[in-house]
Design a protein around this motif. Sequence first.
Motif, PDB file in Angstrom:
ATOM      1  N   ILE A  83       0.837  -1.199   0.000  1.00  0.00           N
ATOM      2  CA  ILE A  83       0.000   0.000   0.000  1.00  0.00           C
ATOM      3  C   ILE A  83       0.873   1.250   0.000  1.00  0.00           C
ATOM      4  CG2 ILE A  83      -1.798   1.278   1.231  1.00  0.00           C
ATOM      5  CD1 ILE A  83      -2.658  -1.427   2.460  1.00  0.00           C
ATOM      6  N   ILE A  84       0.575   2.149  -0.929  1.00  0.00           N
ATOM      7  CA  ILE A  84       1.292   3.414  -1.034  1.00  0.00           C
ATOM      8  C   ILE A  84       0.311   4.549  -0.721  1.00  0.00           C
ATOM      9  CG2 ILE A  84       2.666   4.925  -2.512  1.00  0.00           C
ATOM     10  CD1 ILE A  84       3.379   2.437  -4.180  1.00  0.00           C
ATOM     11  N   LEU A  85       0.691   5.378   0.222  1.00  0.00           N
ATOM     12  CA  LEU A  85      -0.102   6.547   0.614  1.00  0.00           C
ATOM     13  C   LEU A  85       0.467   7.778  -0.078  1.00  0.00           C
ATOM     14  CD1 LEU A  85      -2.112   8.076   2.603  1.00  0.00           C
ATOM     15  CD2 LEU A  85      -0.180   8.164   4.188  1.00  0.00           C
ATOM     16  N   THR A  86      -0.397   8.586  -0.689  1.00  0.00           N
ATOM     17  CA  THR A  86       0.060   9.859  -1.236  1.00  0.00           C
ATOM     18  C   THR A  86      -0.649  10.992  -0.503  1.00  0.00           C
ATOM     19  OG1 THR A  86      -1.553  10.300  -3.025  1.00  0.00           O
ATOM     20  CG2 THR A  86       0.203   8.711  -3.482  1.00  0.00           C
ATOM     21  N   LEU A  87       0.112  12.065  -0.259  1.00  0.00           N
ATOM     22  CA  LEU A  87      -0.404  13.201   0.501  1.00  0.00           C
ATOM     23  C   LEU A  87      -0.149  14.495  -0.258  1.00  0.00           C
ATOM     24  CD1 LEU A  87       0.990  12.323   4.061  1.00  0.00           C
ATOM     25  CD2 LEU A  87      -1.323  11.909   3.193  1.00  0.00           C
ATOM     26  N   ALA A  88      -1.211  15.243  -0.501  1.00  0.00           N
ATOM     27  CA  ALA A  88      -1.102  16.591  -1.051  1.00  0.00           C
ATOM     28  C   ALA A  88      -2.095  17.466  -0.302  1.00  0.00           C
ATOM     29  CB  ALA A  88      -1.389  16.599  -2.553  1.00  0.00           C
ATOM     30  N   GLY A  89      -1.868  18.758  -0.332  1.00  0.00           N
ATOM     31  CA  GLY A  89      -2.731  19.650   0.434  1.00  0.00           C
ATOM     32  C   GLY A  89      -2.239  19.803   1.858  1.00  0.00           C
ATOM     33  N   SER A  90      -3.096  20.325   2.712  1.00  0.00           N
ATOM     34  CA  SER A  90      -2.671  20.734   4.055  1.00  0.00           C
ATOM     35  C   SER A  90      -3.361  19.974   5.173  1.00  0.00           C
ATOM     36  CB  SER A  90      -2.925  22.238   4.222  1.00  0.00           C
ATOM     37  OG  SER A  90      -2.214  22.973   3.257  1.00  0.00           O
ATOM     38  N   THR A  91      -3.767  18.728   4.917  1.00  0.00           N
ATOM     39  CA  THR A  91      -4.469  17.972   5.950  1.00  0.00           C
ATOM     40  C   THR A  91      -3.599  17.730   7.181  1.00  0.00           C
ATOM     41  OG1 THR A  91      -3.841  15.897   4.871  1.00  0.00           O
ATOM     42  CG2 THR A  91      -5.990  16.818   4.308  1.00  0.00           C
ATOM     43  N   SER A  92      -2.281  17.629   6.982  1.00  0.00           N
ATOM     44  CA  SER A  92      -1.393  17.389   8.125  1.00  0.00           C
ATOM     45  C   SER A  92      -1.391  18.579   9.074  1.00  0.00           C
ATOM     46  CB  SER A  92       0.031  17.098   7.634  1.00  0.00           C
ATOM     47  OG  SER A  92       0.073  15.893   6.919  1.00  0.00           O
ATOM     48  N   ALA A  93      -1.428  19.787   8.527  1.00  0.00           N
ATOM     49  CA  ALA A  93      -1.483  20.987   9.370  1.00  0.00           C
ATOM     50  C   ALA A  93      -2.846  21.134  10.018  1.00  0.00           C
ATOM     51  CB  ALA A  93      -1.168  22.231   8.540  1.00  0.00           C
ATOM     52  N   ALA A  94      -3.872  20.575   9.397  1.00  0.00           N
ATOM     53  CA  ALA A  94      -5.244  20.791   9.833  1.00  0.00           C
ATOM     54  C   ALA A  94      -5.738  19.783  10.864  1.00  0.00           C
ATOM     55  CB  ALA A  94      -6.179  20.788   8.625  1.00  0.00           C
ATOM     56  N   GLY A  95      -4.896  18.818  11.246  1.00  0.00           N
ATOM     57  CA  GLY A  95      -5.291  17.903  12.312  1.00  0.00           C
ATOM     58  C   GLY A  95      -5.253  16.429  11.967  1.00  0.00           C
ATOM     59  N   CYS A  96      -4.743  16.073  10.784  1.00  0.00           N
ATOM     60  CA  CYS A  96      -4.710  14.661  10.380  1.00  0.00           C
ATOM     61  C   CYS A  96      -3.321  14.026  10.484  1.00  0.00           C
ATOM     62  CB  CYS A  96      -5.217  14.511   8.943  1.00  0.00           C
ATOM     63  SG  CYS A  96      -6.990  14.779   8.763  1.00  0.00           S
ATOM     64  N   MET A  97      -2.372  14.764  11.046  1.00  0.00           N
ATOM     65  CA  MET A  97      -1.002  14.250  11.126  1.00  0.00           C
ATOM     66  C   MET A  97      -0.953  12.881  11.792  1.00  0.00           C
ATOM     67  SD  MET A  97       2.117  16.031  10.652  1.00  0.00           S
ATOM     68  CE  MET A  97       1.951  17.634  11.449  1.00  0.00           C
ATOM     69  N   GLN A  98      -1.650  12.730  12.908  1.00  0.00           N
ATOM     70  CA  GLN A  98      -1.582  11.494  13.676  1.00  0.00           C
ATOM     71  C   GLN A  98      -2.280  10.341  12.954  1.00  0.00           C
ATOM     72  OE1 GLN A  98       0.399  11.714  16.242  1.00  0.00           O
ATOM     73  NE2 GLN A  98       0.309   9.522  16.665  1.00  0.00           N
ATOM     74  N   VAL A  99      -3.206  10.662  12.060  1.00  0.00           N
ATOM     75  CA  VAL A  99      -3.833   9.612  11.248  1.00  0.00           C
ATOM     76  C   VAL A  99      -2.763   8.874  10.454  1.00  0.00           C
ATOM     77  CG1 VAL A  99      -5.440   9.124   9.361  1.00  0.00           C
ATOM     78  CG2 VAL A  99      -6.018  10.873  11.057  1.00  0.00           C
ATOM     79  N   TYR A 100      -1.921   9.642   9.772  1.00  0.00           N
ATOM     80  CA  TYR A 100      -0.900   9.037   8.913  1.00  0.00           C
ATOM     81  C   TYR A 100       0.175   8.328   9.741  1.00  0.00           C
ATOM     82  CZ  TYR A 100      -3.331  12.450   6.029  1.00  0.00           C
ATOM     83  OH  TYR A 100      -4.307  13.188   5.412  1.00  0.00           O
ATOM     84  N   VAL A 101       0.514   8.898  10.874  1.00  0.00           N
ATOM     85  CA  VAL A 101       1.475   8.244  11.772  1.00  0.00           C
ATOM     86  C   VAL A 101       0.938   6.887  12.211  1.00  0.00           C
ATOM     87  CG1 VAL A 101       2.541   8.360  14.059  1.00  0.00           C
ATOM     88  CG2 VAL A 101       2.536  10.388  12.580  1.00  0.00           C
ATOM     89  N   GLU A 102      -0.329   6.841  12.569  1.00  0.00           N
ATOM     90  CA  GLU A 102      -0.932   5.584  13.032  1.00  0.00           C
ATOM     91  C   GLU A 102      -0.943   4.542  11.928  1.00  0.00           C
ATOM     92  OE1 GLU A 102      -1.733   3.733  16.283  1.00  0.00           O
ATOM     93  OE2 GLU A 102      -1.860   5.918  16.405  1.00  0.00           O
ATOM     94  N   LEU A 103      -1.213   4.950  10.696  1.00  0.00           N
ATOM     95  CA  LEU A 103      -1.212   4.002   9.579  1.00  0.00           C
ATOM     96  C   LEU A 103       0.165   3.366   9.405  1.00  0.00           C
ATOM     97  CD1 LEU A 103      -3.350   5.837   6.839  1.00  0.00           C
ATOM     98  CD2 LEU A 103      -4.107   4.197   8.570  1.00  0.00           C
ATOM     99  N   ALA A 155       4.650  12.306  -1.030  1.00  0.00           N
ATOM    100  CA  ALA A 155       4.003  13.492  -0.470  1.00  0.00           C
ATOM    101  C   ALA A 155       4.568  14.767  -1.067  1.00  0.00           C
ATOM    102  CB  ALA A 155       4.178  13.515   1.054  1.00  0.00           C
ATOM    103  N   THR A 156       3.870  15.851  -0.839  1.00  0.00           N
ATOM    104  CA  THR A 156       4.420  17.160  -1.142  1.00  0.00           C
ATOM    105  C   THR A 156       5.463  17.514  -0.080  1.00  0.00           C
ATOM    106  OG1 THR A 156       2.704  18.265   0.154  1.00  0.00           O
ATOM    107  CG2 THR A 156       2.279  17.966  -2.211  1.00  0.00           C
ATOM    108  N   GLY A 157       6.369  18.405  -0.445  1.00  0.00           N
ATOM    109  CA  GLY A 157       7.353  18.858   0.533  1.00  0.00           C
ATOM    110  C   GLY A 157       6.703  19.557   1.701  1.00  0.00           C
ATOM    111  N   ALA A 158       5.621  20.288   1.444  1.00  0.00           N
ATOM    112  CA  ALA A 158       4.941  20.993   2.527  1.00  0.00           C
ATOM    113  C   ALA A 158       4.409  20.025   3.571  1.00  0.00           C
ATOM    114  CB  ALA A 158       3.808  21.851   1.968  1.00  0.00           C
ATOM    115  N   SER A 159       3.823  18.911   3.136  1.00  0.00           N
ATOM    116  CA  SER A 159       3.283  17.926   4.084  1.00  0.00           C
ATOM    117  C   SER A 159       4.368  17.382   5.000  1.00  0.00           C
ATOM    118  CB  SER A 159       2.621  16.759   3.330  1.00  0.00           C
ATOM    119  OG  SER A 159       1.507  17.186   2.590  1.00  0.00           O
ATOM    120  N   ILE A 160       5.561  17.189   4.446  1.00  0.00           N
ATOM    121  CA  ILE A 160       6.633  16.560   5.196  1.00  0.00           C
ATOM    122  C   ILE A 160       7.439  17.576   6.000  1.00  0.00           C
ATOM    123  CG2 ILE A 160       8.751  15.199   4.976  1.00  0.00           C
ATOM    124  CD1 ILE A 160       6.069  13.681   4.526  1.00  0.00           C
ATOM    125  N   VAL A 161       7.744  18.727   5.418  1.00  0.00           N
ATOM    126  CA  VAL A 161       8.622  19.691   6.083  1.00  0.00           C
ATOM    127  C   VAL A 161       7.828  20.752   6.839  1.00  0.00           C
ATOM    128  CG1 VAL A 161      10.506  21.341   5.791  1.00  0.00           C
ATOM    129  CG2 VAL A 161      10.386  19.314   4.332  1.00  0.00           C
TER     130      VAL A 161
END
Length: 352
Positions: A66-86, A97-103
């Motif tokens: 399974i490959i997860l792709t991330l774009a947009g600002s969901t990590s800043a908006a409160g979903c960071m721990q969702v992806y960590v848990e996965l 991911a986008t650089g913004a999501s990661i950095v």
Amino acid sequence: MRTLIVTTTPNTKAAILNSPVEHIDITSFDARPIIDSMRKMSFTSRDLARATDIYNMMLEDKKCSIILTLAGSTSAAGCMQVYVELVKRGMVDAIVATGASIVDMDFFEALGYRHYQGSQFVNDMDLRDLYIDRIYDTYIDEEELQACDHTIKEIADSLPARPYSSREFIYEMGRWLKANSKKKDSLIETCFDHDVPIFCPAFTDSSAGFGLVVHQVENAKAKKPYMTLDAIADFRELTDIKVAAGTTGLLMVGGGVPKNFVQDTVVCAEILGHENVEMHKYAVQITVADSRDGACSSSTLKEACSWGKVDMAYEQMVFAEATSVIPLLASDAYHRGLWKDRSPRKFGKLFD
């Protein structure tokens, strides 16, 4: 009758940055009853239920990576721990991911900084005067973001001067966080611990870019060699993962470069001479993009099939703002527990 919205901006940064965004914990609630109910509904609700079913199929399929792709600002908006848990639960094997999501979002918070709840109804010139950056109704302290840029430069300064894929550089960021992070459980550090590679094919299109530019400028002035990022190596390495994986499933939050990058690995593998390369067998995309303008970010998964990238048997588009649906999908999958029988792929070890 019109309603006049009058807004006032507090005149100090501390008064504005006083309500940190809290990241949702998918283990703390069970979304299965909601998804089960949505399966009997229509419109976006039923689309989300089917998307969740497809994600659970990925988890149940022992051959599927399974490959997860991330774009947009969901990590800043409160979903960071969702992806960590996965990642922690072995529900994701690689990330694009986008650089913004990661950095700007994950690494930024690992340094001890926060994102803050704000308002979209605000005078942005006032925010600029206070050095506050706005993402819709979310605020970031620009001074802290520049400190993040400087840390990226320090990491670059510490490395041998040669080309790096974004995966390699993010791995070094994870190594640095192991010794220096203020907040544990960041996505970068968690992926470092679990050998889950992260790719940012447009890495410098983020706050990281500023730090890397300073690294190169200073070294060039001193007539010293400097590190660079190799986007071709990114493409090659992710294609190596696709070839090694065989059967693959995509969980895509947003579109953009990450979406197209991961889909293109199928075509790249064929061009490299690999025979019988499987299209991505499963695919879910959560997006608000409109498909009528022909843009890649909004292209449907059925459209991707015409390019030989995504199979049509198990695909689902969910047209919704991702922070409102990804926690439900992930919570359902977590509580159904199909991930418990998965073997970790540890694709990071492919490049040791």
